[in-house]
Scaffold this motif. Structure first.
Motif, short mmCIF file in Angstrom:
data_model
loop_
_atom_site.label_atom_id
_atom_site.label_comp_id
_atom_site.label_asym_id
_atom_site.label_seq_id
_atom_site.Cartn_x
_atom_site.Cartn_y
_atom_site.Cartn_z
N CYS A 239 0.84 -1.20 0.00
CA CYS A 239 0.00 0.00 0.00
C CYS A 239 0.87 1.25 0.00
CB CYS A 239 -0.93 0.00 1.21
SG CYS A 239 -2.00 1.45 1.33
N GLY A 240 1.92 1.23 0.81
CA GLY A 240 2.81 2.38 0.88
C GLY A 240 3.54 2.66 -0.41
N GLN A 241 3.75 1.62 -1.23
CA GLN A 241 4.46 1.79 -2.49
C GLN A 241 3.53 2.13 -3.66
OE1 GLN A 241 6.68 -1.85 -2.95
NE2 GLN A 241 8.18 -1.31 -1.38
N ASN A 242 2.23 2.14 -3.39
CA ASN A 242 1.24 2.52 -4.40
C ASN A 242 0.76 3.93 -4.08
OD1 ASN A 242 -1.85 2.73 -5.11
ND2 ASN A 242 -0.98 1.25 -6.54
N SER A 243 0.90 4.85 -5.02
CA SER A 243 0.61 6.26 -4.73
C SER A 243 -0.84 6.48 -4.30
CB SER A 243 0.93 7.12 -5.96
OG SER A 243 0.19 6.69 -7.10
N PRO A 250 -2.59 7.03 4.67
CA PRO A 250 -1.20 7.33 5.03
C PRO A 250 -0.80 6.82 6.42
CG PRO A 250 -2.59 9.28 5.25
CD PRO A 250 -3.44 8.22 4.60
N GLU A 251 -1.77 6.50 7.27
CA GLU A 251 -1.48 6.05 8.63
C GLU A 251 -1.94 4.61 8.86
OE1 GLU A 251 0.23 7.93 10.60
OE2 GLU A 251 0.20 9.67 9.26
N LEU A 252 -1.81 3.80 7.85
CA LEU A 252 -2.41 2.47 7.90
C LEU A 252 -1.87 1.62 9.05
CD1 LEU A 252 -4.32 0.46 6.57
CD2 LEU A 252 -2.44 -0.24 5.06
N GLU A 253 -0.58 1.57 9.23
CA GLU A 253 -0.01 0.72 10.29
C GLU A 253 -0.42 1.23 11.66
OE1 GLU A 253 4.01 -1.77 11.26
OE2 GLU A 253 4.18 0.00 9.98
N ALA A 254 -0.41 2.54 11.86
CA ALA A 254 -0.84 3.11 13.14
C ALA A 254 -2.32 2.82 13.39
CB ALA A 254 -0.59 4.61 13.16
N GLN A 255 -3.12 2.87 12.33
CA GLN A 255 -4.54 2.56 12.48
C GLN A 255 -4.76 1.10 12.86
OE1 GLN A 255 -5.94 3.88 8.62
NE2 GLN A 255 -6.77 5.78 9.48
N LEU A 256 -3.96 0.21 12.28
CA LEU A 256 -4.05 -1.20 12.64
C LEU A 256 -3.70 -1.39 14.11
CD1 LEU A 256 -4.35 -4.24 12.04
CD2 LEU A 256 -1.94 -4.22 11.30
N ASP A 257 -2.63 -0.77 14.56
CA ASP A 257 -2.22 -0.89 15.96
C ASP A 257 -3.32 -0.39 16.89
OD1 ASP A 257 0.19 -1.91 15.12
OD2 ASP A 257 1.28 -0.01 15.32
N ASP A 258 -3.93 0.73 16.52
CA ASP A 258 -4.99 1.30 17.36
C ASP A 258 -6.22 0.39 17.37
OD1 ASP A 258 -6.05 3.54 18.95
OD2 ASP A 258 -7.45 3.79 17.26
N LEU A 259 -6.53 -0.20 16.23
CA LEU A 259 -7.67 -1.12 16.16
C LEU A 259 -7.46 -2.32 17.07
CD1 LEU A 259 -10.34 -2.00 14.77
CD2 LEU A 259 -8.95 -3.06 12.98
N ILE A 260 -6.27 -2.87 17.05
CA ILE A 260 -5.96 -4.02 17.89
C ILE A 260 -6.02 -3.63 19.37
CG2 ILE A 260 -4.17 -5.67 18.53
CD1 ILE A 260 -5.60 -6.29 15.90
N THR A 261 -5.52 -2.46 19.71
CA THR A 261 -5.56 -1.99 21.10
C THR A 261 -6.99 -1.85 21.58
OG1 THR A 261 -3.45 -0.82 20.86
CG2 THR A 261 -4.90 -0.12 22.65
N GLN A 262 -7.85 -1.27 20.74
CA GLN A 262 -9.26 -1.13 21.12
C GLN A 262 -9.93 -2.49 21.29
OE1 GLN A 262 -11.64 2.05 19.13
NE2 GLN A 262 -9.79 2.33 17.90
N ALA A 263 -9.60 -3.41 20.41
CA ALA A 263 -10.19 -4.74 20.50
C ALA A 263 -9.77 -5.44 21.79
CB ALA A 263 -9.77 -5.58 19.29
N LYS A 264 -8.52 -5.33 22.15
CA LYS A 264 -8.04 -5.94 23.39
C LYS A 264 -8.71 -5.31 24.61
CE LYS A 264 -3.45 -7.40 21.82
NZ LYS A 264 -1.99 -7.19 21.97
N GLY A 265 -9.06 -4.03 24.51
CA GLY A 265 -9.70 -3.34 25.62
C GLY A 265 -11.21 -3.47 25.65
N GLY A 266 -11.77 -4.22 24.71
CA GLY A 266 -13.22 -4.40 24.67
C GLY A 266 -13.97 -3.14 24.29
#
Length: 483
Positions: A239-243, A250-266
């Motif tokens: 994704c990062g290599q496709n314009s 632009p914040e895909l990895e950070a969004q994934l991390d945040d999604l996982i954190t929210q899921a772990k927190g219920g």
């Protein structure tokens, strides 16, 4: 290795294929009688038979089971004498449900050879055991209860559904049908069946093709988290290599991390219609559910095109794409028989898994140990047979071996194919670009496999027809819009 999260209603035994267990019945080894039949996905009349075999080979005069065999006759007037045997994956899928794959992938092979589809014990018309329920199997205690209830309601001896018995069944069927040698194809967990049959009956194997290979000396649960992390990192990198994708997310990895954190927190709750049925839904998307919604979408290349959109939508508070991925990607298919999945995974994978290694790998992956914990919970409600002592030793030999991998595969990545092929001096590993967890039907692979069947010379195979392949474009908007 199809993972199940949403399971449908329990099917009464009278609606399933009959459980063919007959106490004290001794069957003569007669030549099987084939009768006309049809297979979903193939518009022609085929030939089927049920072959009575011992439930427990150590007690040949004891209960017996019927194993269902479908034969697709070769198109040639004088076919080759060594048929092409299809081993289904899952574990828990029925080869008799592989009609669409046969049509797409094996028609060139069928020009000269019979194709045999054997419903392994516990699947399809070989007393298939579905184990279905209306409830989400979360918390995991529900999955334990589902397994226990299913086992209690099943008249079959589920501990007799083992890989050893599956390959013994296959060789008994080979003998009954009068074949001296077989050509073996296995996809996903079916590659384990290929490896074990080759280990037990090498003199009866002419060639093997394994697609999405899980080597016998590799633990599924020890590697699952790392494999899933590799797959998601490839999505983020591509994704990062496709314009267009990079601009949209632009914040895909950070969004994934945040999604996982929210899921772990219920913190993720969905209230709204079921995207599949339209029924009202209201439930918490826990960590395991979110991981499965994403991981199950990694299996095919076309599904991965929506992953950045799905993660981005969830970050904006829209969980519908994530719910659609969960219910669409993990719903039980007609060819999934969870009872056989339990018997094989619980017997062959759970006990062998090194918990310390799982913890180490899980700490490096967004998926954590959810895959292991899910099946460990199910196995607490199930009885399974133990594998043989040598079942997990490396496999190899002089047999011609074609090993196939998709470079996007999230569960059996190319590294496993590379590991497997080292044991085969007459083997070749082909990695197909832009492809997920099944390559046999992709582009020119059906012709490549047919060429291999004809000549069994891996060095002569022309694979230049794959050079143009790459990952499909990512969706950057509603309705799959891409740039």
């Amino acid at each position: 290795m199809k993972k199940i999260i949403r399971v449908a209603t329990i099917v009464a035994c009278t609606l399933c294929a009959p459980i063919a267990v007959q106490e004290g019945c001794v069957q003569a080894e007669e030549t099987p009688e084939f009768k006309p039949c049809y297979v979903r996905g193939l518009k022609e009349r085929l030939a089927c038979t049920d072959i009575s075999l011992p439930e427990n080979y150590a007690i040949p005069d004891g209960p017996r089971v019927n194993i269902h065999v479908t034969r697709l006759p070769a198109k040639a007037g004088s076919p080759e004498k060594d048929p092409f045997v299809v081993f289904a994956g899952g574990p828990g899928q029925a080869a008799g449900d592989y009609g669409p794959l046969v049509r797409l992938a094996f028609q060139h092979i069928r020009a000269k050879r019979d194709i045999l589809l054997i419903d392994q014990r516990g699947t399809g018309q070989s007393y298939g055991i579905r184990c279905e329920s209306d409830e989400m199997p979360y918390p995991l205690e529900r999955f334990t209860a589902l397994a226990r209830n299913c086992m209690d309601e099943t008249p079959a001896n589920v501990a007799a559904i083992t890989m050893e018995n599956v390959v013994r069944d296959t060789d008994e069927i080979r003998q009954r049908l009068g074949y001296e040698q077989l050509n073996l194809w296995g996809g996903s967990y079916g590659t384990r069946t290929v490896a074990l049959y080759l280990k037990r009956y090498p003199e009866h194997v002419r060639s093997i093709i394994v697609d999405g290979v899980l080597p016998p000396d590799v633990s599924l649960f020890e590697t699952a988290a790392a494999s899933a992390e590799r797959a998601v990192q490839k999505i983020i990198e591509d994704c990062g290599q496709n314009s267009s994708c990079a601009a949209a997310y632009p914040e895909l990895e950070a969004q994934l991390d945040d999604l996982i954190t929210q899921a772990k927190g219920g913190e993720l709750r969905y209230t709204g219609p079921d995207p599949v049925s339209g029924e009202d839904m209201d439930f918490i998307l826990g960590y395991g559910i979110v991981v499965e919604a994403l991981r199950s979408s990694f299996y095919t290349a076309d599904q991965t095109t929506y992953i950045p959109f799905t993660i981005n939508a969830a970050a904006d508070g829209n969980l519908k794409p994530l719910i659609s991925a969960l219910l669409g990607g993990t719903a039980v298919s007609d060819s999934m028989f969870l009872g056989a999945t339990f018997s094989i995974l619980c017997g062959d994978e759970i006990d062998r898994a090194n918990v310390e290694e799982i913890e180490t790998q899980s700490g490096r992956s967004f998926a954590g140990d959810t895959y292991y914990q899910f099946w460990k919970a199910g196995c607490q409600g199930w009885n399974s047979g133990a594998p043989a002592d040598d079942a997990f030793e490396p496999i190899g030999g002089d047999v011609p071996a074609l090993v196939l991998s998709g470079d996007l595969d999230p569960i059996t990545p190319p590294s496993m194919g590379e590991h497997f092929v080292k044991g085969f001096p007459n083997g070749r590993h082909i990695v197909v670009p832009g492809t997920g967890h099944n390559t046999s039907y992709v582009a020119c692979m059906p012709k490549v496999m047919a060429d291999f069947m004809d000549h069994t010379d891996v060095s002569a195979l022309d694979t230049s027809c794959f050079d143009h392949l790459k990952r499909l474009p990512f969706a950057t908007g509603l309705n799959g819009a891409v740039n």
